[in-house]
Design an enzyme around this catalytic site. Sequence first.
Site, PDB file in Angstrom:
ATOM      1  N   GLY A  36       0.900  -1.056   0.139  1.00  0.00           N
ATOM      2  CA  GLY A  36      -0.002  -0.150  -0.040  1.00  0.00           C
ATOM      3  C   GLY A  36       0.775   1.272   0.059  1.00  0.00           C
ATOM      4  O   GLY A  36       0.705   2.321   0.977  1.00  0.00           O
ATOM      5  N   GLY A  39      -0.243   5.525  -1.499  1.00  0.00           N
ATOM      6  CA  GLY A  39      -0.955   5.970  -0.767  1.00  0.00           C
ATOM      7  C   GLY A  39      -0.116   7.639   0.237  1.00  0.00           C
ATOM      8  O   GLY A  39       0.862   7.276  -0.186  1.00  0.00           O
ATOM      9  N   GLN A  40      -1.075   7.756   1.110  1.00  0.00           N
ATOM     10  CA  GLN A  40      -1.094   8.806   2.050  1.00  0.00           C
ATOM     11  C   GLN A  40       0.424   8.776   2.578  1.00  0.00           C
ATOM     12  O   GLN A  40       1.649   9.489   2.572  1.00  0.00           O
ATOM     13  CB  GLN A  40      -2.011   9.696   2.046  1.00  0.00           C
ATOM     14  CG  GLN A  40      -1.497  10.830   2.661  1.00  0.00           C
ATOM     15  CD  GLN A  40      -2.691  11.588   4.483  1.00  0.00           C
ATOM     16  OE1 GLN A  40      -3.652  11.103   4.245  1.00  0.00           O
ATOM     17  NE2 GLN A  40      -2.612  12.952   4.519  1.00  0.00           N
ATOM     18  N   LEU A  41       0.326   7.570   3.568  1.00  0.00           N
ATOM     19  CA  LEU A  41       1.117   7.556   3.916  1.00  0.00           C
ATOM     20  C   LEU A  41       2.410   6.763   3.178  1.00  0.00           C
ATOM     21  O   LEU A  41       3.517   7.612   3.772  1.00  0.00           O
ATOM     22  CB  LEU A  41       0.514   6.807   5.629  1.00  0.00           C
ATOM     23  CG  LEU A  41       1.486   6.294   6.238  1.00  0.00           C
ATOM     24  CD1 LEU A  41       2.539   7.520   7.026  1.00  0.00           C
ATOM     25  CD2 LEU A  41       1.251   4.867   7.047  1.00  0.00           C
ATOM     26  N   ASP A  62       1.661  -1.933  -4.341  1.00  0.00           N
ATOM     27  CA  ASP A  62       0.516  -1.271  -4.347  1.00  0.00           C
ATOM     28  C   ASP A  62      -0.362  -2.243  -5.025  1.00  0.00           C
ATOM     29  O   ASP A  62      -0.030  -3.152  -6.355  1.00  0.00           O
ATOM     30  CB  ASP A  62       0.844   0.452  -5.200  1.00  0.00           C
ATOM     31  CG  ASP A  62      -0.654   0.704  -4.342  1.00  0.00           C
ATOM     32  OD1 ASP A  62      -0.657   1.473  -2.978  1.00  0.00           O
ATOM     33  OD2 ASP A  62      -1.447   0.643  -4.423  1.00  0.00           O
ATOM     34  N   TYR A 170     -13.867   1.166   9.748  1.00  0.00           N
ATOM     35  CA  TYR A 170     -12.717   1.172   9.986  1.00  0.00           C
ATOM     36  C   TYR A 170     -12.364   0.957  10.939  1.00  0.00           C
ATOM     37  O   TYR A 170     -11.554   0.130  11.352  1.00  0.00           O
ATOM     38  CB  TYR A 170     -12.670   2.807   9.050  1.00  0.00           C
ATOM     39  CG  TYR A 170     -10.917   2.634   9.120  1.00  0.00           C
ATOM     40  CD1 TYR A 170     -10.383   2.961   8.114  1.00  0.00           C
ATOM     41  CD2 TYR A 170     -10.608   3.914  10.025  1.00  0.00           C
ATOM     42  CE1 TYR A 170      -8.985   3.185   8.859  1.00  0.00           C
ATOM     43  CE2 TYR A 170      -9.580   4.437  10.499  1.00  0.00           C
ATOM     44  CZ  TYR A 170      -9.172   3.695  10.045  1.00  0.00           C
ATOM     45  OH  TYR A 170      -7.682   4.317   9.784  1.00  0.00           O
ATOM     46  N   LYS A 174      -9.751  -1.442  12.705  1.00  0.00           N
ATOM     47  CA  LYS A 174      -8.553  -1.773  13.168  1.00  0.00           C
ATOM     48  C   LYS A 174      -8.886  -2.250  14.538  1.00  0.00           C
ATOM     49  O   LYS A 174      -7.670  -2.620  14.805  1.00  0.00           O
ATOM     50  CB  LYS A 174      -8.554   0.194  13.294  1.00  0.00           C
ATOM     51  CG  LYS A 174      -8.170   0.822  12.089  1.00  0.00           C
ATOM     52  CD  LYS A 174      -7.075   0.335  11.396  1.00  0.00           C
ATOM     53  CE  LYS A 174      -6.550   1.307   9.820  1.00  0.00           C
ATOM     54  NZ  LYS A 174      -5.415   0.244   9.731  1.00  0.00           N
TER      55      LYS A 174
END
Length: 348
Positions: A36, A39-41, A62, A170, A174
Site C-alpha cells: 500500500g 497512498g498518503q502515508l 501497491d 473502519y 482496526k
Amino acid sequence: MKTLPFKTLSLTFSWNELISHPQTNISLMGKILVIGAGGQLGTELTKALADKHGNNAVIATDFQASVKSKFDYCSFQTLNVMDKVALDLIVTKEGVSQIYHLAAILSALGEKNPVQAWDLNMGGLLNVLEVAREHKIDKVFWPSSIAVFGPNSDKDHTPQKSFKDPNTVYGISKLAGEHWCEYYYNKYGVDVRSIRYPGLIGYKSLAGGGTTDYAVDIYHKAVNGEKFTCFLSAQTYLPMMYMDDAIHATLQLMDAPKENIKVRTSYNISGMSFSPDEIYQSLLPYFPNFEIEYQPDFRQQIADSWPRSIDDSCAKADWKWQPKYDLKSMTETIVDNLPKYFNYNLNK
Ligand SMILES: NC(=O)c1ccc[n+]([C@@H]2O[C@H](COP(=O)([O-])OP(=O)(O)OC[C@H]3O[C@@H](n4cnc5c(N)ncnc54)[C@H](O)[C@@H]3O)[C@@H](O)[C@H]2O)c1
C-alpha cells in the site's frame, strides 16, 4: 566469534562484517516490503525507509500499478495484499525480512463500502501476519487509528486503555486488527508493532478517504485562491499530526529494542488537536482573502464519535516518542512547500 546464519542466503557473516558495512547490512539481512506504498502515508514512509536503509533495501508495492511513477528511486511491484500466494512469492524471492503493511480502506470510504472495508482491512492483515509467521519475518509494522475509540471513550486526553466502542467499520476493523497483532505476538512471537495514528497531514500526496482529510484539502484550496467547503463543523476538534512526525514516530518505534515495546496492541500517539476554524485561522496570515463555509455531512457523525485529544504517555515512556510540529509550524511548512511540490501556478 559469533556468526549469524541468514535464511535467505546460504552464506554466513560475522558480526564484525555486518557492523562495518551498515548500508549493505540490510540487504544481507533481508529487504523491507511496503504494502500500500502508493497512498498518503506510504508515499512518504517508503522514501524515509529508502533514505535510512538504502534504495536497494526497499520494495514498494501497491495494487494500483499507476503509482509506480512515485518510486523511481526504489523497486516497485504490483501486489494485491489479498493474494496470499503472490505475497508469499515476493517474500521468498526477494528475501524480505520486514513488512510495513499500510493497505486499508479508511473511515469515510469504509462507511460507503462496509463489507469491502472489512474484507480488505482484516483479510489483508491476516495474510501479512500469516506470511510473517510462516517466513519468520523479523518485524512487521501495521498502523491502527484513533478510530478504535468510540462515542463512550474518554474524549479528552484519551488514555491508552480507554473504553473502546468504535461505531465505524473502519474502527471495528482496526480494533480487531490490534488484537490480532497482539495474538500473533503472544502465540507465535511475530514482532508486530503498531501506532494509533491521528489524522495525518502532509503536502506530498492527497488524502485517501478519511474523516480528517479536510485538513489536507484545505491547504490546496488556500494556495489556489479558492473557497473551501468544509465537511465538518467549525468547532470539531480532532487529534492530528504532521506527516514528518508520523514518519519519525514509525521509524522510532521500529528501531526500539524489542523489550521496550510493552504495548502489543497499538500505541496512542499525539501531535496536536485543532478545529476547522483554527486551521482556517492559521492560514489567514498567508491568504487574507481565503474563505471557508461549513457543510457538515455524514463524516460529522464519525468525527463526533472520536476523541478530541490523546494521551500518549505510554509511547513517551517506552520508546521516547516526542512530536515536533504544532499547527503554526505545520501550516508554515506546508504553505512554503505545497505550491512548489504540486507545481501550482500561483499567479493565475
Ligand atoms: N491517513 C491518515 O490520516 C491515517 C490515520 C490513521 C491511520 N491510517 C492508516 O495508515 C494506513 C495508510 O493510510 P493512507 O492514508 O496512506 O491510505 P491511502 O488510502 O492513502 O493509501 C492506501 C494505499 O493502499 C493501496 N491498496 C488498497 N487496497 C489494496 C490492496 N488490496 N492491496 C495492495 N494495496 C492496496 C491503495 O492503492 C493506496 O495506495 C492505513 O492502514 C490507514 O488505516 C491513516
